[in-house]
Design a protein around this motif. Sequence first.
Motif, PDB file in Angstrom:
ATOM      1  N   ASN A  24     -17.656 -52.485  51.569  1.00 49.59           N
ATOM      2  CA  ASN A  24     -17.806 -53.470  50.496  1.00 49.59           C
ATOM      3  C   ASN A  24     -18.215 -52.775  49.207  1.00 49.59           C
ATOM      4  O   ASN A  24     -19.141 -51.953  49.193  1.00 49.59           O
ATOM      5  N   SER A  50     -16.244 -58.818  48.266  1.00 43.20           N
ATOM      6  CA  SER A  50     -16.674 -60.070  48.859  1.00 43.20           C
ATOM      7  C   SER A  50     -16.750 -61.180  47.824  1.00 43.20           C
ATOM      8  O   SER A  50     -16.816 -60.923  46.613  1.00 43.20           O
ATOM      9  N   ASP A  84     -13.168 -60.222  51.006  1.00 41.49           N
ATOM     10  CA  ASP A  84     -14.043 -60.410  52.165  1.00 41.49           C
ATOM     11  C   ASP A  84     -14.894 -61.673  52.064  1.00 41.49           C
ATOM     12  O   ASP A  84     -15.355 -62.043  50.985  1.00 41.49           O
ATOM     13  N   HIS A  85     -15.103 -62.307  53.209  1.00 42.05           N
ATOM     14  CA  HIS A  85     -15.976 -63.481  53.329  1.00 42.05           C
ATOM     15  C   HIS A  85     -15.667 -64.554  52.282  1.00 42.05           C
ATOM     16  O   HIS A  85     -16.560 -65.026  51.564  1.00 42.05           O
ATOM     17  N   ARG A  87     -14.888 -68.155  51.097  1.00 39.85           N
ATOM     18  CA  ARG A  87     -15.051 -69.569  51.442  1.00 39.85           C
ATOM     19  C   ARG A  87     -14.325 -70.474  50.457  1.00 39.85           C
ATOM     20  O   ARG A  87     -13.967 -71.597  50.795  1.00 39.85           O
ATOM     21  N   ASP A 106     -13.729 -67.165  55.713  1.00 44.20           N
ATOM     22  CA  ASP A 106     -14.961 -67.405  56.469  1.00 44.20           C
ATOM     23  C   ASP A 106     -15.331 -68.879  56.495  1.00 44.20           C
ATOM     24  O   ASP A 106     -15.950 -69.406  55.577  1.00 44.20           O
ATOM     25  N   SER A 108     -16.931 -69.822  59.360  1.00 49.58           N
ATOM     26  CA  SER A 108     -17.743 -69.728  60.575  1.00 49.58           C
ATOM     27  C   SER A 108     -19.001 -70.579  60.524  1.00 49.58           C
ATOM     28  O   SER A 108     -19.603 -70.860  61.569  1.00 49.58           O
ATOM     29  N   GLU A 136     -13.716 -65.338  61.461  1.00 51.52           N
ATOM     30  CA  GLU A 136     -14.928 -65.009  62.208  1.00 51.52           C
ATOM     31  C   GLU A 136     -15.259 -66.149  63.162  1.00 51.52           C
ATOM     32  O   GLU A 136     -15.152 -67.319  62.806  1.00 51.52           O
ATOM     33  N   LYS A 143     -26.157 -63.262  55.905  1.00 49.58           N
ATOM     34  CA  LYS A 143     -25.504 -63.365  54.607  1.00 49.58           C
ATOM     35  C   LYS A 143     -26.337 -64.217  53.654  1.00 49.58           C
ATOM     36  O   LYS A 143     -27.158 -65.033  54.070  1.00 49.58           O
ATOM     37  N   HIS A 183     -25.628 -58.947  59.434  1.00 50.46           N
ATOM     38  CA  HIS A 183     -25.404 -58.494  58.068  1.00 50.46           C
ATOM     39  C   HIS A 183     -26.718 -58.046  57.422  1.00 50.46           C
ATOM     40  O   HIS A 183     -27.794 -58.549  57.754  1.00 50.46           O
ATOM     41  N   HIS A 211     -18.533 -56.828  61.916  1.00 50.00           N
ATOM     42  CA  HIS A 211     -19.286 -56.985  60.665  1.00 50.00           C
ATOM     43  C   HIS A 211     -20.726 -56.536  60.897  1.00 50.00           C
ATOM     44  O   HIS A 211     -21.186 -56.420  62.026  1.00 50.00           O
ATOM     45  N   ASN A 233     -16.783 -52.998  59.307  1.00 54.97           N
ATOM     46  CA  ASN A 233     -17.224 -53.363  57.957  1.00 54.97           C
ATOM     47  C   ASN A 233     -18.612 -52.805  57.671  1.00 54.97           C
ATOM     48  O   ASN A 233     -19.537 -52.985  58.473  1.00 54.97           O
TER      49      ASN A 233
END
Length: 288
Positions: A24, A50, A84-85, A87, A106, A108, A136, A143, A183, A211, A233
């Motif tokens: 990242n 991200s 990345d990640h 939403r 993401d 999740s 995920e 996070k 994370h 991750h 990651n």
Amino acid sequence: MPLTTTGELVTRAAARRSAVASFNVITLEHVEAVVAGAESADAPVVLQVSENAVKFRHGRLLPLARAAVAAAERATVPVALHLDHVRSDTLLRQAPDAGFGSVMYDASRLPYADNLAATRAAVDWAHSQGLWIEAELGEIGGKDGRSAPDAHAPGARTDPDQARAFVAGSGVDALAVAVGTTHAMTTRTATLDHALLARLAAALDVPLVLHGSSGLPDRELAAAVAGGIAKVNVGTALNIALTGAIREFLTAHPEAVDSRGYLTVGREAMARAVTGIIEALGAVPAPS
């Protein structure tokens, strides 16, 4: 060399029972350090941006993305660009024009049925744009500054049967699994549930992603790859290296005001961290 894609790198790694390291990046110094570290290790690498990094950059994706593409095109090893990640559907739809070949969508945080439905919709759109997409399942945690749950608590880890159904129902190209990492760990003390990882590798026909890998010692990183992880990651480890080097420099040089001095040592420290992590993974050298 030309920008490659995460899908190409991960597919090749999975076929060789190896893994590609994905880092990242937040600043240009991160980008330059990751490329330099990968070149030192003579291994392909993925630059990840991200959604949180985009927020830090005032919600603007393109400045950092353009810098990452330029660095990738001048690298001597294959480099891919991954979002990345994600939403936000708005951010998701910016990926192709910004040079990204892949996205981790993401959902999740949602209940299983909602996660599946949201991911299926994201996959349908992403595939229509030629994007490789990761999702995920499970609770990796850590996070957004929130306290991480016990990574080995019942219900936190990815269930193989549910994962098989999720992959089939969503159509994702890769799955991030919860097998004991968290994370934003600042100590390398995490341990993996290797038995669960073996079950997931046997149950799924898509590459597995790990991750929260900054919290794993070298032996666990190598064991993760041996157990079937194809994409690893890393984020916090770079920030630890950067911050530590800058702190040490400014302590030794309290009169310093030129940012190039401390950013240089910070960038060098991150590059060394990148090389070390790639070597710990036993990453296959870049194709000639």
